[in-house]
Design a protein around this motif. Structure first.
Motif, PDB file in Angstrom:
ATOM      1  N   ASP A   1      11.758  15.059  15.601  1.00 26.61           N
ATOM      2  CA  ASP A   1      13.064  14.407  15.669  1.00 26.61           C
ATOM      3  C   ASP A   1      13.458  13.834  14.309  1.00 26.61           C
ATOM      4  OD1 ASP A   1      13.273  14.932  18.389  1.00 26.61           O
ATOM      5  OD2 ASP A   1      12.328  13.030  18.956  1.00 26.61           O
ATOM      6  N   VAL A   2      12.487  13.186  13.660  1.00 33.89           N
ATOM      7  CA  VAL A   2      12.748  12.568  12.356  1.00 33.89           C
ATOM      8  C   VAL A   2      13.135  13.633  11.334  1.00 33.89           C
ATOM      9  CG1 VAL A   2      11.731  11.261  10.448  1.00 33.89           C
ATOM     10  CG2 VAL A   2      11.198  10.629  12.811  1.00 33.89           C
ATOM     11  N   LEU A   3      12.364  14.731  11.284  1.00 29.91           N
ATOM     12  CA  LEU A   3      12.636  15.788  10.313  1.00 29.91           C
ATOM     13  C   LEU A   3      13.957  16.485  10.600  1.00 29.91           C
ATOM     14  CD1 LEU A   3       9.076  17.347   9.920  1.00 29.91           C
ATOM     15  CD2 LEU A   3      10.213  15.676   8.452  1.00 29.91           C
ATOM     16  N   GLU A   4      14.290  16.628  11.864  1.00 34.00           N
ATOM     17  CA  GLU A   4      15.561  17.260  12.220  1.00 34.00           C
ATOM     18  C   GLU A   4      16.739  16.418  11.749  1.00 34.00           C
ATOM     19  OE1 GLU A   4      18.003  18.899  16.168  1.00 34.00           O
ATOM     20  OE2 GLU A   4      15.970  18.093  16.366  1.00 34.00           O
ATOM     21  N   ARG A   5      16.624  15.109  11.908  1.00 36.00           N
ATOM     22  CA  ARG A   5      17.716  14.230  11.442  1.00 36.00           C
ATOM     23  C   ARG A   5      17.851  14.266   9.925  1.00 36.00           C
ATOM     24  NH1 ARG A   5      16.075  10.884  15.941  1.00 36.00           N
ATOM     25  NH2 ARG A   5      14.509   9.848  14.640  1.00 36.00           N
ATOM     26  N   LEU A   6      16.720  14.424   9.223  1.00 33.92           N
ATOM     27  CA  LEU A   6      16.783  14.507   7.763  1.00 33.92           C
ATOM     28  C   LEU A   6      17.530  15.758   7.304  1.00 33.92           C
ATOM     29  CD1 LEU A   6      13.244  13.431   6.485  1.00 33.92           C
ATOM     30  CD2 LEU A   6      15.366  12.133   6.377  1.00 33.92           C
ATOM     31  N   GLU A   7      17.407  16.824   8.077  1.00 29.06           N
ATOM     32  CA  GLU A   7      18.033  18.082   7.698  1.00 29.06           C
ATOM     33  C   GLU A   7      19.540  18.075   7.910  1.00 29.06           C
ATOM     34  OE1 GLU A   7      16.841  20.798   6.260  1.00 29.06           O
ATOM     35  OE2 GLU A   7      14.957  19.734   5.991  1.00 29.06           O
ATOM     36  N   LYS A   8      20.035  17.285   8.845  1.00 25.51           N
ATOM     37  CA  LYS A   8      21.456  17.331   9.206  1.00 25.51           C
ATOM     38  C   LYS A   8      22.397  17.020   8.042  1.00 25.51           C
ATOM     39  CE  LYS A   8      21.024  16.588  14.172  1.00 25.51           C
ATOM     40  NZ  LYS A   8      21.282  15.685  15.313  1.00 25.51           N
ATOM     41  N   PRO A   9      22.158  15.942   7.254  1.00 21.60           N
ATOM     42  CA  PRO A   9      23.086  15.683   6.149  1.00 21.60           C
ATOM     43  C   PRO A   9      23.131  16.822   5.148  1.00 21.60           C
ATOM     44  CG  PRO A   9      21.708  13.775   6.584  1.00 21.60           C
ATOM     45  CD  PRO A   9      21.138  14.905   7.382  1.00 21.60           C
ATOM     46  N   ALA A  10      21.982  17.508   4.962  1.00 24.16           N
ATOM     47  CA  ALA A  10      21.936  18.576   3.965  1.00 24.16           C
ATOM     48  C   ALA A  10      22.687  19.817   4.426  1.00 24.16           C
ATOM     49  CB  ALA A  10      20.479  18.942   3.663  1.00 24.16           C
TER      50      ALA A  10
ATOM     51  N   ARG B   1       0.839  -1.199   0.000  1.00 26.70           N
ATOM     52  CA  ARG B   1       0.000   0.000   0.000  1.00 26.70           C
ATOM     53  C   ARG B   1       0.870   1.244   0.000  1.00 26.70           C
ATOM     54  NH1 ARG B   1      -1.726   3.187   4.150  1.00 26.70           N
ATOM     55  NH2 ARG B   1      -0.940   1.693   5.694  1.00 26.70           N
ATOM     56  N   ARG B   2       0.584   2.144  -0.924  1.00 23.70           N
ATOM     57  CA  ARG B   2       1.339   3.393  -0.986  1.00 23.70           C
ATOM     58  C   ARG B   2       0.890   4.319   0.135  1.00 23.70           C
ATOM     59  NH1 ARG B   2       1.372   8.615  -3.121  1.00 23.70           N
ATOM     60  NH2 ARG B   2      -0.864   8.458  -3.529  1.00 23.70           N
ATOM     61  N   ILE B   3       1.869   4.871   0.861  1.00 21.92           N
ATOM     62  CA  ILE B   3       1.571   5.816   1.934  1.00 21.92           C
ATOM     63  C   ILE B   3       1.540   7.231   1.397  1.00 21.92           C
ATOM     64  CG2 ILE B   3       2.370   6.785   4.110  1.00 21.92           C
ATOM     65  CD1 ILE B   3       3.728   4.103   4.689  1.00 21.92           C
ATOM     66  N   ALA B   4       2.602   7.636   0.704  1.00 19.65           N
ATOM     67  CA  ALA B   4       2.702   9.011   0.209  1.00 19.65           C
ATOM     68  C   ALA B   4       3.805   9.100  -0.826  1.00 19.65           C
ATOM     69  CB  ALA B   4       2.993   9.977   1.361  1.00 19.65           C
ATOM     70  N   SER B   5       3.714  10.150  -1.663  1.00 23.03           N
ATOM     71  CA  SER B   5       4.765  10.477  -2.625  1.00 23.03           C
ATOM     72  C   SER B   5       5.018  11.973  -2.571  1.00 23.03           C
ATOM     73  CB  SER B   5       4.359  10.081  -4.049  1.00 23.03           C
ATOM     74  OG  SER B   5       4.322   8.679  -4.215  1.00 23.03           O
ATOM     75  N   GLY B   6       6.262  12.367  -2.833  1.00 25.92           N
ATOM     76  CA  GLY B   6       6.584  13.791  -2.853  1.00 25.92           C
ATOM     77  C   GLY B   6       7.963  14.058  -2.315  1.00 25.92           C
ATOM     78  N   ALA B   7       8.163  15.278  -1.804  1.00 25.00           N
ATOM     79  CA  ALA B   7       9.447  15.641  -1.213  1.00 25.00           C
ATOM     80  C   ALA B   7       9.710  14.788   0.023  1.00 25.00           C
ATOM     81  CB  ALA B   7       9.448  17.123  -0.841  1.00 25.00           C
ATOM     82  N   LEU B   8      10.981  14.555   0.313  1.00 23.73           N
ATOM     83  CA  LEU B   8      11.341  13.635   1.383  1.00 23.73           C
ATOM     84  C   LEU B   8      10.772  14.020   2.748  1.00 23.73           C
ATOM     85  CD1 LEU B   8      12.807  11.042   2.072  1.00 23.73           C
ATOM     86  CD2 LEU B   8      14.915  12.356   2.359  1.00 23.73           C
ATOM     87  N   PRO B   9      10.820  15.283   3.172  1.00 23.62           N
ATOM     88  CA  PRO B   9      10.252  15.612   4.488  1.00 23.62           C
ATOM     89  C   PRO B   9       8.766  15.266   4.592  1.00 23.62           C
ATOM     90  CG  PRO B   9      11.678  17.379   3.724  1.00 23.62           C
ATOM     91  CD  PRO B   9      11.504  16.450   2.570  1.00 23.62           C
ATOM     92  N   ALA B  10       7.997  15.570   3.536  1.00 23.20           N
ATOM     93  CA  ALA B  10       6.566  15.281   3.556  1.00 23.20           C
ATOM     94  C   ALA B  10       6.307  13.782   3.593  1.00 23.20           C
ATOM     95  CB  ALA B  10       5.887  15.912   2.342  1.00 23.20           C
ATOM     96  N   VAL B  11       7.074  13.024   2.824  1.00 21.02           N
ATOM     97  CA  VAL B  11       6.909  11.570   2.801  1.00 21.02           C
ATOM     98  C   VAL B  11       7.315  10.970   4.147  1.00 21.02           C
ATOM     99  CG1 VAL B  11       7.752   9.429   1.754  1.00 21.02           C
ATOM    100  CG2 VAL B  11       7.175  11.393   0.310  1.00 21.02           C
ATOM    101  N   ALA B  12       8.406  11.481   4.716  1.00 21.95           N
ATOM    102  CA  ALA B  12       8.851  10.983   6.021  1.00 21.95           C
ATOM    103  C   ALA B  12       7.810  11.272   7.098  1.00 21.95           C
ATOM    104  CB  ALA B  12      10.190  11.618   6.390  1.00 21.95           C
ATOM    105  N   GLU B  13       7.226  12.457   7.064  1.00 21.19           N
ATOM    106  CA  GLU B  13       6.213  12.820   8.061  1.00 21.19           C
ATOM    107  C   GLU B  13       4.982  11.916   7.939  1.00 21.19           C
ATOM    108  OE1 GLU B  13       3.656  16.717   9.590  1.00 21.19           O
ATOM    109  OE2 GLU B  13       5.325  16.956   8.176  1.00 21.19           O
ATOM    110  N   ALA B  14       4.517  11.692   6.704  1.00 19.14           N
ATOM    111  CA  ALA B  14       3.356  10.827   6.502  1.00 19.14           C
ATOM    112  C   ALA B  14       3.655   9.399   6.939  1.00 19.14           C
ATOM    113  CB  ALA B  14       2.947  10.853   5.030  1.00 19.14           C
ATOM    114  N   THR B  15       4.864   8.938   6.671  1.00 21.80           N
ATOM    115  CA  THR B  15       5.250   7.581   7.051  1.00 21.80           C
ATOM    116  C   THR B  15       5.347   7.440   8.563  1.00 21.80           C
ATOM    117  OG1 THR B  15       6.500   7.381   4.988  1.00 21.80           O
ATOM    118  CG2 THR B  15       6.977   5.773   6.711  1.00 21.80           C
ATOM    119  N   LYS B  16       5.912   8.443   9.213  1.00 21.64           N
ATOM    120  CA  LYS B  16       6.009   8.435  10.668  1.00 21.64           C
ATOM    121  C   LYS B  16       4.626   8.383  11.305  1.00 21.64           C
ATOM    122  CE  LYS B  16       7.635   9.098  14.864  1.00 21.64           C
ATOM    123  NZ  LYS B  16       8.156   7.941  15.647  1.00 21.64           N
TER     124      LYS B  16
END
Length: 203
Positions: free
Chosen positions: A62-71, A15-30
């Motif tokens: 927390d999840v979104l903050e970790r995503l931002e660190k590599p960038a 089942r597809r949860i979401a598609s799009g930019a990584l932060p939005a997809v990560a938030e929907a998945t979380k």
């Protein structure tokens, strides 16, 4: 859409949860995970269909903050360049050719380096379309292998994919789960170098 805009897709099982930019997809998945989703959850890079590792521990923040660190960790730092002409991004590498090849290259206007660059650019332009199709085929096959390996007709669909038979491919995946089939059809638009499928054109 910006040239470097990357999109991602998350699945829970088939089942597809979401598609799009990584932060939005990560938030929907979380959010789905926090509701107790029991099916395996994966996030795919839509361009390559490789699985993206995301640490979903803690809160959504927390999840979104970790995503931002590599960038941001390399902000302001430039990549080191090797020998060559740095302002042009030229890098020196060893090239091994026969004497007659060097003789011909050195006789060209601008010398061997200019002639080689022109040859490479001409070859790139000539094969660009085929390269795009090949890369799209590999991405679609990677997606199929990751999520559809147990689906009926998988092997035949894979053969149809690399044979360039879009009609047969569409027929073989027709009975796959809805979200799985829809994403495969979307990826197929680049993998077959033909007009978009009717199913995808309606979306």
């Amino acid at each position: 859409m910006a040239e470097n805009y990357k999109t991602y897709t998350a699945f829970a099982g088939l089942r597809r949860i979401a598609s799009g930019a990584l932060p939005a997809v990560a938030e929907a998945t979380k959010t789905v995970l926090d509701k107790g989703e029991s099916a395996p959850v994966i996030v795919l890079d839509d361009e390559t269909c490789r699985v993206i590792e995301i640490d979903f521990r803690g809160t959504i923040e927390d999840v979104l903050e970790r995503l931002e660190k590599p960038a941001t960790s390399h902000a302001g730092k430039s990549e080191p360049r090797g020998p060559g002409r740095p302002k042009l991004g030229v890098v020196a590498r060893e090239v091994t050719l026969l004497p007659r090849h060097w003789e011909w290259l050195n006789a060209q206007p601008g010398g061997a380096s200019v002639a080689l660059r022109k040859l490479v650019e001409d070859a790139r332009r000539g094969s660009e379309s085929k390269d795009r199709v090949r890369q799209a085929q590999e991405s679609l096959y990677r997606f199929m292998s990751t999520l559809a390996g147990n689906e009926a007709g998988f092997e035949d669909a894979a053969r149809a994919l690399f044979a360039g038979d879009r009609t047969l491919f569409a027929a073989l995946i027709r009975l796959w789960p809805k979200d799985l089939r829809a994403h495969a059809e979307k990826l197929a638009d680049g993998a077959f170098a033909q007009e978009p499928s009717p199913a995808t054109a309606r979306t």
